[in-house]
Design a protein around this motif. Structure first.
Motif, PDB file in Angstrom:
ATOM      1  N   GLY A   1      -3.379 -16.959 -11.907  1.00 20.79           N
ATOM      2  CA  GLY A   1      -2.474 -15.855 -12.196  1.00 20.79           C
ATOM      3  C   GLY A   1      -1.943 -15.167 -10.952  1.00 20.79           C
ATOM      4  O   GLY A   1      -2.589 -15.131  -9.910  1.00 20.79           O
ATOM      5  N   ALA A   2      -0.756 -14.602 -11.100  1.00 24.22           N
ATOM      6  CA  ALA A   2      -0.086 -13.905 -10.003  1.00 24.22           C
ATOM      7  C   ALA A   2      -0.509 -12.448  -9.899  1.00 24.22           C
ATOM      8  O   ALA A   2       0.016 -11.720  -9.054  1.00 24.22           O
ATOM      9  N   SER A   3      -1.465 -12.016 -10.713  1.00 29.65           N
ATOM     10  CA  SER A   3      -1.786 -10.591 -10.799  1.00 29.65           C
ATOM     11  C   SER A   3      -2.201  -9.986  -9.467  1.00 29.65           C
ATOM     12  O   SER A   3      -1.840  -8.847  -9.154  1.00 29.65           O
ATOM     13  N   GLY A   4      -2.996 -10.718  -8.666  1.00 29.24           N
ATOM     14  CA  GLY A   4      -3.429 -10.179  -7.384  1.00 29.24           C
ATOM     15  C   GLY A   4      -2.268  -9.972  -6.441  1.00 29.24           C
ATOM     16  O   GLY A   4      -2.150  -8.928  -5.779  1.00 29.24           O
ATOM     17  N   ALA A   5      -1.371 -10.961  -6.371  1.00 25.77           N
ATOM     18  CA  ALA A   5      -0.192 -10.841  -5.516  1.00 25.77           C
ATOM     19  C   ALA A   5       0.727  -9.733  -6.013  1.00 25.77           C
ATOM     20  O   ALA A   5       1.258  -8.940  -5.214  1.00 25.77           O
TER      21      ALA A   5
ATOM     22  N   VAL B 200       2.261  -6.157  -4.361  1.00 28.74           N
ATOM     23  CA  VAL B 200       3.626  -5.635  -4.447  1.00 28.74           C
ATOM     24  C   VAL B 200       3.618  -4.197  -4.968  1.00 28.74           C
ATOM     25  O   VAL B 200       4.340  -3.325  -4.462  1.00 28.74           O
ATOM     26  N   MET B 201       2.754  -3.947  -5.940  1.00 25.97           N
ATOM     27  CA  MET B 201       2.673  -2.599  -6.503  1.00 25.97           C
ATOM     28  C   MET B 201       2.103  -1.609  -5.488  1.00 25.97           C
ATOM     29  O   MET B 201       2.548  -0.448  -5.400  1.00 25.97           O
ATOM     30  N   GLY B 202       1.111  -2.055  -4.696  1.00 24.23           N
ATOM     31  CA  GLY B 202       0.571  -1.193  -3.647  1.00 24.23           C
ATOM     32  C   GLY B 202       1.631  -0.838  -2.621  1.00 24.23           C
ATOM     33  O   GLY B 202       1.736   0.320  -2.171  1.00 24.23           O
ATOM     34  N   ALA B 203       2.438  -1.834  -2.245  1.00 28.47           N
ATOM     35  CA  ALA B 203       3.518  -1.584  -1.290  1.00 28.47           C
ATOM     36  C   ALA B 203       4.552  -0.619  -1.867  1.00 28.47           C
ATOM     37  O   ALA B 203       5.029   0.295  -1.178  1.00 28.47           O
TER      38      ALA B 203
ATOM     39  N   MET C 142       1.761   6.446 -11.589  1.00 27.24           N
ATOM     40  CA  MET C 142       1.572   5.299 -12.468  1.00 27.24           C
ATOM     41  C   MET C 142       0.815   4.180 -11.764  1.00 27.24           C
ATOM     42  O   MET C 142      -0.147   3.630 -12.291  1.00 27.24           O
ATOM     43  N   LEU C 143       1.234   3.848 -10.554  1.00 22.32           N
ATOM     44  CA  LEU C 143       0.602   2.752  -9.837  1.00 22.32           C
ATOM     45  C   LEU C 143      -0.782   3.146  -9.332  1.00 22.32           C
ATOM     46  O   LEU C 143      -1.694   2.312  -9.278  1.00 22.32           O
ATOM     47  N   GLY C 144      -0.941   4.413  -8.985  1.00 20.76           N
ATOM     48  CA  GLY C 144      -2.270   4.890  -8.595  1.00 20.76           C
ATOM     49  C   GLY C 144      -3.245   4.808  -9.751  1.00 20.76           C
ATOM     50  O   GLY C 144      -4.414   4.427  -9.569  1.00 20.76           O
ATOM     51  N   LEU C 145      -2.789   5.146 -10.957  1.00 22.41           N
ATOM     52  CA  LEU C 145      -3.645   5.033 -12.132  1.00 22.41           C
ATOM     53  C   LEU C 145      -4.006   3.575 -12.402  1.00 22.41           C
ATOM     54  O   LEU C 145      -5.152   3.254 -12.728  1.00 22.41           O
TER      55      LEU C 145
ATOM     56  N   ALA D 204      -7.501  -5.240  -7.547  1.00 21.26           N
ATOM     57  CA  ALA D 204      -7.748  -4.118  -6.629  1.00 21.26           C
ATOM     58  C   ALA D 204      -7.554  -4.552  -5.180  1.00 21.26           C
ATOM     59  O   ALA D 204      -6.954  -3.826  -4.374  1.00 21.26           O
ATOM     60  N   GLY D 205      -8.063  -5.735  -4.827  1.00 23.52           N
ATOM     61  CA  GLY D 205      -7.927  -6.221  -3.459  1.00 23.52           C
ATOM     62  C   GLY D 205      -6.483  -6.477  -3.084  1.00 23.52           C
ATOM     63  O   GLY D 205      -6.049  -6.165  -1.968  1.00 23.52           O
ATOM     64  N   GLY D 206      -5.707  -7.027  -4.017  1.00 21.29           N
ATOM     65  CA  GLY D 206      -4.295  -7.255  -3.760  1.00 21.29           C
ATOM     66  C   GLY D 206      -3.549  -5.949  -3.549  1.00 21.29           C
ATOM     67  O   GLY D 206      -2.715  -5.835  -2.642  1.00 21.29           O
ATOM     68  N   PHE D 207      -3.850  -4.950  -4.373  1.00 28.75           N
ATOM     69  CA  PHE D 207      -3.192  -3.641  -4.259  1.00 28.75           C
ATOM     70  C   PHE D 207      -3.451  -3.033  -2.883  1.00 28.75           C
ATOM     71  O   PHE D 207      -2.532  -2.563  -2.206  1.00 28.75           O
ATOM     72  N   LEU D 208      -4.726  -3.043  -2.452  1.00 29.52           N
ATOM     73  CA  LEU D 208      -5.067  -2.476  -1.148  1.00 29.52           C
ATOM     74  C   LEU D 208      -4.403  -3.248  -0.019  1.00 29.52           C
ATOM     75  O   LEU D 208      -3.938  -2.655   0.966  1.00 29.52           O
ATOM     76  N   ALA D 209      -4.358  -4.576  -0.157  1.00 27.39           N
ATOM     77  CA  ALA D 209      -3.701  -5.384   0.873  1.00 27.39           C
ATOM     78  C   ALA D 209      -2.228  -5.015   0.994  1.00 27.39           C
ATOM     79  O   ALA D 209      -1.696  -4.854   2.100  1.00 27.39           O
ATOM     80  N   GLY D 210      -1.552  -4.869  -0.153  1.00 29.06           N
ATOM     81  CA  GLY D 210      -0.142  -4.494  -0.125  1.00 29.06           C
ATOM     82  C   GLY D 210       0.072  -3.117   0.462  1.00 29.06           C
ATOM     83  O   GLY D 210       1.009  -2.888   1.234  1.00 29.06           O
ATOM     84  N   LEU D 211      -0.816  -2.191   0.110  1.00 26.47           N
ATOM     85  CA  LEU D 211      -0.731  -0.819   0.612  1.00 26.47           C
ATOM     86  C   LEU D 211      -0.828  -0.797   2.132  1.00 26.47           C
ATOM     87  O   LEU D 211      -0.128  -0.021   2.806  1.00 26.47           O
ATOM     88  N   ILE D 212      -1.676  -1.666   2.689  1.00 27.32           N
ATOM     89  CA  ILE D 212      -1.876  -1.710   4.140  1.00 27.32           C
ATOM     90  C   ILE D 212      -0.807  -2.545   4.842  1.00 27.32           C
ATOM     91  O   ILE D 212      -0.211  -2.120   5.835  1.00 27.32           O
TER      92      ILE D 212
END
Length: 245
Positions: free
Chosen positions: A147-151, A155-158, A188-191, A216-224
């Motif tokens: 699944g693409a969910s992590g990637a 995108v959502m973190g970014a 929304m994305l933080g929730l 969660a890991g994908g979100f943090l990666a995008g955020l950084i």
């Protein structure tokens, strides 16, 4: 909450986002048979990410049951390519449609901040980061991860970092009823991230074996990663078009 659309006009056409969406659809239809049982099983055995096989933490010959009397036999030679290929596989029509819808809603604006080539590199980096997070959580897991969910989480973190005040029109179920609301992206994305993190910490995989650590890991990666990877001139151009964002 399910996003319907955002209010965040882009400057450039989202070519890379469309290419990634097209690749996912092509894999689903032509490799996974649109969800047909045997092509789906074969794709899982060949291209999904199985941490125990990749790391050699389970013995060769271990059987991964998928459906009744059918499964994958691990050979202990898991390929590093599955860190990428798993993200182009899906388990059902709902799985692929929901992932690609989120990617379409948020990906175009993230791509707008860096350009198509950088966006593809960013997307793949988030894919790997999400996979590593899930592997670290359970190195001996034999459940295929797809699944693409992590990637998409990346995108959502970014998006949350770049456009925290962008308006997201969301569908919200309340009991048996549906309503809509306009919510700032950061909330929304933080929730969404908070739910993934809590689900990871409390082991709420459930019968669907959802890879919450990957989300969660994908979100943090995008955020950084969006910090060094966006182009300031592109982002400034985008913000001139959307000064309130």
């Amino acid at each position: 909450m399910f996003p319907i659309r955002d209010e965040n006009p882009r400057v450039r056409p989202p070519v890379a986002t469309v290419i990634i969406i097209g690749l996912n659809i092509a894999v689903w239809l032509f490799i996974q048979g649109g969800g047909s049982v045997m092509p789906l099983i074969k794709s899982f055995c060949l291209y999904s990410l199985i941490p125990g096989d990749l790391l050699g933490t389970v013995p060769p010959g271990t059987v991964v049951p998928l459906v009744e009397d059918v499964g994958c036999v691990l050979d202990g030679k898991g390929s590093l390519t599955t860190l990428i290929t798993h993200a182009f596989l899906h388990g059902s029509w709902f799985h692929i449609i929901s992932n690609l819808w989120f990617l379409w809603i948020f990906g175009d604006n993230v791509e707008d901040s860096m350009g198509g080539v950088r966006f593809i590199v960013f997307y793949l980096a988030c894919t790997i980061a999400a996979a590593v997070a899930q592997i670290a959580a359970d190195p001996a897991a034999i459940t295929p991860m797809v699944g693409a969910s992590g990637a998409v989480g990346g995108v959502m973190g970014a998006y949350a970092r770049l456009y925290p005040r962008a308006s997201i029109y969301a569908l919200i179920p309340i009991g048996f009823f549906l309503t809509t609301a306009v919510i700032p992206a950061v909330y929304m994305l933080g929730l969404w991230f908070f739910i993934q993190l809590l689900s990871s910490l409390f082991g709420a995989e459930g019968p669907a074996n959802i890879a919450f650590w990957a989300h969660a890991g994908g979100f943090l990666a995008g955020l950084i990663l969006i910090g060094p990877m966006h182009r300031r001139d592109y982002l400034n151009e985008h913000r001139r078009l959307n000064p309130e964002k």
